[in-house]
Scaffold this active site. Structure first.
Site, short mmCIF file in Angstrom:
data_model
loop_
_atom_site.label_atom_id
_atom_site.label_comp_id
_atom_site.label_asym_id
_atom_site.label_seq_id
_atom_site.Cartn_x
_atom_site.Cartn_y
_atom_site.Cartn_z
CE LYS A 94 -0.65 -0.09 5.07
NZ LYS A 94 -1.65 -0.22 6.14
CG ASP A 171 10.87 -7.64 -31.72
OD1 ASP A 171 10.44 -7.24 -30.61
OD2 ASP A 171 11.04 -6.89 -32.69
N GLY A 355 19.13 -2.41 -34.81
CA GLY A 355 19.36 -1.61 -36.00
C GLY A 355 20.83 -1.44 -36.32
#
Length: 406
Positions: A94, A171, A355
């Site tokens: 909490k 991926d 990339g």
């Protein structure tokens, strides 16, 4: 009495009583109230009472005229079972709803650590699997595979392996698909990588993405092991640390687990609430069984502040009772970053590129060779300029992306 120490950063007004707030946390997350209890009840509950270990007030200014203070609270381990969900529910359940409290560290007792497996393989075991001991490992990623079939995936796998990478991972958004089923990816991947090994003499491992409903994961992971999978990619924060721990502990799986940071940004990015990067992506990942932990590097496209990235690295590799987790700085990595990566993270990390490999002018083979070339140059103390003269793949990469210099 064994205790767990939890350290928080509180964001507060200048006039707020930090010591009082710390006491409220220590009591509120353990026995509740204290001063109103009769003496007999106090004696009974004393061993369950949290206590304030340390308060460092106003160690840093925050935005909007607010300040930050650090608080460490000791929690009796008698209050919770020996598992991560029980710990997090106790020390940050909490309290996480407060909005101005960030959990930055947990110190477990030696007794509690015995219930946490840590990595099954760790850095040493992964190096034995790859046969690479004297340099950072190099990993590439499948890219643009959504909607593609096995023919395309096999070709991507082959080209990446021919570039000389040590790991290829799915991926993290590649899930079960009739075009590229989980079991087919493992079986066909093994064939392709066997062929490239016979052709080049270089061994490449493939981390297949373990996905599905939570109660299916164990059986799917066991099937992966049965089929001879090399490793598992796992979106740990979509499922939970305890799920990863259960996979790591299963003797019928025994595969390296690569923990992906997907979803973790929702838990770590705020300076005022959530978890610190080093705790979630470093220490807890490690204790819950991640053999490799991916995280954004300080230099790439989704860069973390250096303090946070290095904090994850330290949590992965510092000496502890469990094996070390391989740090994997990621996101926007290209060959021109390698000298800085190796200066900052040393030899024991994995260079992870997507990339930076697929976007190379000569394709994935050229991208992998460019990375391997500049890694070798740094290892052997060669000048980058001289290396580019002898390696056209590296020259093309540096002409495209440039170099990161610090």
């Amino acid at each position: 009495m064994s205790e767990l120490l939890a350290t928080y950063v509180l964001t507060h007004r200048e006039d707020e009583q930090v010591n009082r707030k710390a006491e409220q946390i220590a009591l509120g997350l353990t026995v509740g109230s204290w001063t109103d209890l009769p003496q007999l009840k106090k004696e009974q509950l004393q061993k369950h009472k949290g206590r304030v270990e340390k308060v460092t007030e106003k160690f840093a200014p925050a935005e909007n005229g607010l300040y930050q203070s650090e608080v460490t609270i000791a929690y009796p381990e008698a209050n919770f079972s020996a598992d991560i969900p029980a710990v997090l529910s106790t020390i940050f359940g909490k309290l996480s709803l407060d909005g101005k409290v960030k959990l930055v560290d947990i110190q477990f007792s030696d007794r509690f650590k015995k219930s946490l497996p840590g990595p099954v393989f760790g850095i040493d075991g992964i190096r034995k699997k790859t046969g690479v001991f004297d340099r950072p490992l190099l990993m590439s990623i499948f890219k643009g595979v959504i909607g593609r079939d096995m023919t395309d995936l096999k070709e991507q796998l082959r080209l990446q392996a021919l570039g000389g990478v040590d790991f290829i991972k799915d991926d993290e958004i590649l899930f079960e698909s009739p075009l590229a089923p989980f079991e087919d990816r493992i079986k066909e991947g093994k064939k392709i990588l066997k062929e490239t090994y016979e052709e080049t003499g270089h061994r490449t491992l493939y981390a297949v993405h373990l996905t599905g409903r939570t109660f299916e994961l164990r059986d799917r992971a066991r099937k992966a092991a049965e089929l001879g999978a090399d490793a598992l990619l796992f979106n740990v924060f979509a499922y939970g640390l305890d799920v990863m721990q259960s996979l790591a502990e299963d003797p019928d799986i025994r595969l390296p687990i690569m923990a992906h940071p997907a979803v973790s940004g929702a838990l770590t990015s705020s300076p005022e609430y959530g978890f610190s990067h080093s705790l979630l992506l470093g220490k807890l990942n490690r204790y819950a069984g991640a053999d490799l932990s991916l995280f954004p590097s300080p230099y790439g496209s989704v860069a973390l502040p250096k303090k946070d990235a290095f904090g994850i690295y330290e949590a992965c590799v510092k000496e502890d009772s469990v094996q070390k987790t391989f740090p994997v700085p990621s996101a926007g990595i290209h060959p021109g970053m390698v000298p800085v990566l190796m200066k900052d993270f040393g030899l024991d990390h994995v260079i992870n590129a997507g990339g930076g490999i697929h976007g190379h002018p000569r394709g994935a083979i050229g991208g992998g060779k460019a990375f391997r070339s500049i890694i070798d140059a740094v290892i052997h103390g060669e000048s980058i300029q001289e290396k580019t003269a002898s390696c056209q793949d590296l020259k093309a990469a540096l002409e495209l992306w440039g170099r990161v210099v610090e």
